[in-house]
Every structure is written in structure tokens, then in C-alpha cells.
Design an enzyme around this catalytic site. Structure first.
Site, PDB file in Angstrom:
ATOM      1  N   ARG A  70       1.073  -1.093  -0.048  1.00  0.00           N
ATOM      2  CA  ARG A  70      -0.018   0.015   0.136  1.00  0.00           C
ATOM      3  C   ARG A  70       0.843   1.186   0.035  1.00  0.00           C
ATOM      4  NH1 ARG A  70      -3.756   0.307   4.955  1.00  0.00           N
ATOM      5  NH2 ARG A  70      -5.890  -0.179   3.645  1.00  0.00           N
ATOM      6  N   ALA A  78     -27.147  13.759  17.209  1.00  0.00           N
ATOM      7  CA  ALA A  78     -27.134  13.661  15.745  1.00  0.00           C
ATOM      8  C   ALA A  78     -26.931  15.178  15.110  1.00  0.00           C
ATOM      9  CB  ALA A  78     -28.072  12.718  15.152  1.00  0.00           C
ATOM     10  N   ARG A 109      -6.783   0.940   8.781  1.00  0.00           N
ATOM     11  CA  ARG A 109      -6.527   2.116   8.406  1.00  0.00           C
ATOM     12  C   ARG A 109      -7.901   2.722   7.861  1.00  0.00           C
ATOM     13  NH1 ARG A 109      -1.378   3.627   4.822  1.00  0.00           N
ATOM     14  NH2 ARG A 109      -0.639   1.750   5.948  1.00  0.00           N
ATOM     15  N   LYS A 130     -24.559  17.052   9.269  1.00  0.00           N
ATOM     16  CA  LYS A 130     -25.837  17.653   9.478  1.00  0.00           C
ATOM     17  C   LYS A 130     -25.600  19.028  10.408  1.00  0.00           C
ATOM     18  CE  LYS A 130     -28.533  13.401  10.044  1.00  0.00           C
ATOM     19  NZ  LYS A 130     -28.926  12.283  10.836  1.00  0.00           N
TER      20      LYS A 130
HETATM   21  C1  LIG Z   1     -31.292  10.622  15.757  1.00  0.00           C
HETATM   22  C2  LIG Z   1     -30.587  10.282  14.644  1.00  0.00           C
HETATM   23  N1  LIG Z   1     -29.674   9.298  14.726  1.00  0.00           N
HETATM   24  C3  LIG Z   1     -28.978   8.841  13.837  1.00  0.00           C
HETATM   25  C4  LIG Z   1     -29.368   9.333  12.453  1.00  0.00           C
HETATM   26  C5  LIG Z   1     -28.819   8.472  11.245  1.00  0.00           C
HETATM   27  O1  LIG Z   1     -27.554   9.229  11.031  1.00  0.00           O
HETATM   28  P1  LIG Z   1     -26.348   8.386  10.236  1.00  0.00           P
HETATM   29  O2  LIG Z   1     -27.010   8.090   8.791  1.00  0.00           O
HETATM   30  O3  LIG Z   1     -25.312   9.505  10.238  1.00  0.00           O
HETATM   31  O4  LIG Z   1     -25.986   7.213  10.880  1.00  0.00           O
HETATM   32  C6  LIG Z   1     -30.573  10.453  12.337  1.00  0.00           C
HETATM   33  C7  LIG Z   1     -30.872  10.655  10.821  1.00  0.00           C
HETATM   34  O5  LIG Z   1     -30.656  10.232   9.791  1.00  0.00           O
HETATM   35  C8  LIG Z   1     -31.102  10.678  13.526  1.00  0.00           C
HETATM   36  O6  LIG Z   1     -31.914  11.579  13.433  1.00  0.00           O
END
Ligand SMILES: Cc1ncc(COP(=O)(O)O)c(C=O)c1O
Length: 439
Positions: A73, A248, A307, A278
Site C-alpha cells: 500500500r 446527531a 486504516r 448535519k
Molecule cells: C437521531 C438520529 N440518529 C441517527 C441518524 C442517522 O444518522 P447516520 O445516517 O449518520 O447514521 C439520524 C438521521 O438520519 C437521526 O435523526
């Protein structure tokens, strides 16, 4: 390289000085970043970002024209375009034993990752969690990052099951399944319009289940209200149970961040996970996990196998630098305005069509009932009319985070980066489509 000395005498002294002023305006923020590793107040220009990333990636061994490469690699890529897809960090980040271990061939990638982690921690501290001490950017989505955290709990504390106040989203559940830990769903209750964690059932589960950890959630779609994370953190402390908070998309909200901060102060919070896309307008693929304890972060980093791609890390770093704190605060203020505007528009539509906005605390999303209507059909019509993101849930079906929720409803989000025009266009089309559907 001492440029002044080399070009001395080539052009008049006063012109040289003037040029240096311009050069220093370009370089100073980059120097400050390398020294301080904090989220800048003012966002970086494209040129500054490119300069920084070229500088760092030029330290990786695949850029060494004199290197004889005999590893399996070697950071070889098929074309310069492919290299641009990783911002030049072809060697990735981490080593087989640890996501944040420096990699000898990837000196630049390792430095970039350290800087990215420290900038991310600074951003999270500046945006509300001044009681966290360490953190990393993982090259994984929220669900998979929760899996990393839970895997570290299994390793550190012998956790065998995860108590999870019900959220109807598959990603965190799949994260739990990935670790092989048992999922113990804590039921929810309907209180007014809101769906809330049944804290009585939670306390019973916490005291009766052995070897458990808790996964609590801040941001989700209404009617689900955020979990009472301060109470949960207190209970986790008194029962000596590790807690991970799925935050999230909570960084954009001052009120959510202050709840997380109070939870950390009041009880036991081991880790808090937030999505880079997000919250910080990076492409999908990364998360920021932070903790009040450095050892927790180190143990989480050790659960990663092999990695990792540098792309989600460098994208998150670039997004944080491009935004800067001032712009982020402006975006937060716009988000608050758009959320209020969304609620006003939905209320006005509700009055016209005999539906109502659900009374659920949520700083980002707003839901309106669609009782007696085919809400799933409405959702797909909106999508076909180029409205992306509404969530349509029929009464009593998966999505409300409780059995037998009495209303059908449609959720819209005013998340960070949203424009007033998005809300205006989406609600105008909603009114048109809901009227067509009722005919
Ligand atoms: C509370 C919550 N957790 C997790 C997720 C999923 O996130 P990911 O796709 O980044 O795993 C979402 C929305 O998609 C969410 O609203």
C-alpha cells in the site's frame, strides 16, 4: 525557504514590502491554525484551504519523488482526479491498532487528522460544551460511530446490553446490532402531542438489567421529544452505567447544547456523538465524538479496524475552517428564524385545512397533523414536486416512536443552512398538494 533573501534586489524594496503584506494576509490564518488548532472566527478563503491542504498532504511519502516504493500500500492512485477526491491524503489516517495513531508514510495525513480533531473539539466547546476535554472525528456516520462507542464500552466495562429509549430510526439500532450487544428498548408514552421516554420504565430497566449501557437521544423528529438527558445522566451516575448521547444534529441548537452541557455537569456522560454533515455542512460520512474524559476517546479510537479514509476527516476540517465561528453563528440565527417561520406557515395552513401543528418541543423540526388524509401519498407528491425532506407518517405506523400514535402527520425541518425560500416554497407546495389531495 527565505523568500525575501532569494528575491532581494529583483524588484524595488517598497514593491516587495507591499507584496509581503498580501502574502501575509493569506498565510497568517494558516499559521494561526497550525499554532493554535482552533476554529477560526473568520472562515478561510478557498485559496487558504487549498494552500493548507497542499502543504500538509505534501508531507506524505507518496509525494516524495525519490522514494522507492515496495509496500503493498503506497498511496498510489489511478489519476490526479482520484487524488483530488481525497484532497491529496491518499494514505488515509490511523494505523491498524488505533484510529489516531500517527502513520509513518502519512506524516501529512496524521498531522491533518490531529489538527482536524483539535479544531472539532474547539468548535464543540465554543458552541456550548465547554466541559468536554477530548474528541475525534470518525470517518463514519452517526450510527456506525455509536457502534464504535458501544464497542469500546463492551471492551472497557464488559457491557452486554444497551438500554435505548425508543426512537423509530434504524441507524442507531443497526449500530447496536453491529456490536453484537443486546438491544433493550425502553418504551415511550404519549404526553399531550409529544412522545416521551417512559422514565419509570427506564429506571426499572436500569436497576434490573446487569452489564448495561444507555443510548439516549437529543434531536429527533416530532412527535418524539428529546430525552431528558440530565435526568438520565444522573441515573447513570448513581447506577454506575456508561451513557452515550446521540446528539446527531444538536450542535446547531443552543438549547440542545446547553442540555448536553448540564447533563455532563450533573451526572455521567461518557461520550456525545454528532454528525459532521448535519451540523457543519460537510459531505455525509463523518461524525464528531467528544467526551469529558481523554481515556474514553482513546478507547473509542482503538475500536476502529485498520486504516481509515482521510476524506471524511479532511472534509469536516475544511467545512469547519470554511465556515468560521462568525458565519456559523449567523447560520444559527438564520436557522432559528426559519424554524419560527416554518411554524407560522404550518399554523396558517393548519387553520385553512382544519389540521393543527403538533405541540412538541423541537428546535429544528415542526409537524402538522394530516388526519383523515393519505399522508404517505402526500409525502410522495411533495417529493415529486421537488420538496425534499418531509417525513410523512400515517397514524399508528412505524415512525412515531410509540405504538398507536393517534395522528397522521407531516414533519418538515428548518435545519442549519436552510433558506427562508426553502421554507416558503415547501409550504406553498404543501398547501397546494394537500388541497389537491382533499378534493
Ligand atoms: C437521531 C438520529 N440518529 C441517527 C441518524 C442517522 O444518522 P447516520 O445516517 O449518520 O447514521 C439520524 C438521521 O438520519 C437521526 O435523526
Amino acid at each position: 525557504m527565505d523568500i525575501d533573501k532569494i528575491i532581494e534586489g529583483l524588484i524595488p524594496e517598497n514593491m516587495l514590502k507591499r507584496g509581503q503584506v498580501t502574502l501575509s494576509a493569506l498565510l497568517q490564518p494558516v499559521k494561526d491554525l497550525l499554532h493554535q488548532r482552533r476554529m477560526p472566527m473568520e472562515g478561510f478563503s478557498e485559496r487558504q484551504l487549498e494552500f493548507l491542504l497542499i502543504l500538509l498532504s505534501s508531507l506524505d511519502s507518496d509525494k516524495d519523488p525519490g522514494a522507492a516504493r515496495v509496500g503493498e500500500r503506497e498511496g498510489r492512485v489511478a489519476s490526479p482526479f482520484i487524488e483530488r477526491l481525497s484532497a491529496g491524503f491518499n494514505h488515509g489516517v490511523g494505523r491498524s491498532g488505533h484510529l489516531t495513531s500517527p502513520q509513518p508514510k502519512a506524516v501529512g495525513g496524521s498531522l491533518m487528522q490531529q489538527i482536524a480533531n483539535q479544531v472539532a473539539v474547539d468548535a464543540i466547546r465554543q458552541l456550548g460544551l465547554n466541559n468536554i476535554h477530548d474528541g475525534i472525528i470518525t470517518p463514519l456516520s452517526t450510527g456506525m460511530t455509536l457502534a464504535m462507542v458501544l464497542a469500546s464500552f463492551r471492551q472497557e466495562y464488559g457491557v452486554k446490553r444497551v438500554l435505548y429509549p425508543r426512537i423509530d430510526h434504524l441507524s442507531p439500532q443497526r449500530g447496536i446490532a453491529f456490536t453484537g450487544l443486546d438491544l433493550v428498548t425502553v418504551p415511550t408514552l404519549v404526553e399531550g402531542d409529544a412522545v416521551v421516554a417512559d422514565m419509570g420504565a427506564f429506571e426499572t430497566a436500569l436497576s434490573s438489567q446487569e452489564d448495561c449501557a444507555v443510548l439516549a437521544t437529543t434531536t429527533f423528529f416530532p412527535p418524539r421529544a428529546p430525552d431528558p438527558i440530565k435526568d438520565i445522566a444522573r441515573l447513570c451516575q448513581s447506577n454506575d452505567v456508561p451513557l452515550v448521547i446521540n446528539n446527531a444534529y444538536g450542535v446547531q441548537s443552543q438549547s440542545i447544547m446547553s442540555q448536553v452541557r448540564s447533563a455532563i455537569d450533573a451526572g455521567r456522560v461518557d461520550a456525545v456523538v454528532q454528525s459532521t454533515d448535519k451540523n457543519f455542512l460537510a459531505p455525509v460520512g463523518g461524525s464528531i465524538v467528544v467526551s469529558p474524559r481523554t481515556e474514553t476517546i482513546s478507547s473509542i479510537a482503538e475500536t476502529y479496524a485498520g486504516r481509515a479514509s482521510a476524506a471524511p476527516v479532511v472534509q469536516a476540517l475544511a467545512a469547519l475552517l470554511a465556515l468560521g465561528l462568525n458565519r456559523y453563528h449567523e447560520l444559527m440565527a438564520d436557522q432559528v428564524k426559519c424554524r419560527a417561520f416554518l411554524e407560522d406557515e404550518l399554523r396558517a395552513i393548519g387553520e385553512k385545512i382544519g389540521q393543527s401543528v403538533l405541540d412538541v418541543p423541537n428546535p429544528i423540526a415542526c409537524a402538522i397533523t394530516m388526519d383523515g388524509l393519505d399522508v404517505v401519498e402526500l409525502g410522495s407528491r411533495l417529493f415529486n414536486h421537488r420538496v425534499t425532506g418531509p417525513r410523512a407518517v400515517a397514524a399508528g405506523t412505524f415512525g412515531s416512536s410509540v405504538d398507536a400514535y393517534p395522528h397522521s402527520y407531516l414533519v418538515m425541518n428548518a435545519a442549519i443552512g436552510v433558506l427562508e425560500k426553502d421554507v416558503q416554497d415547501a409550504t406553498t407546495k404543501l398547501y397546494k398538494e394537500v388541497t389537491n389531495l382533499s378534493r
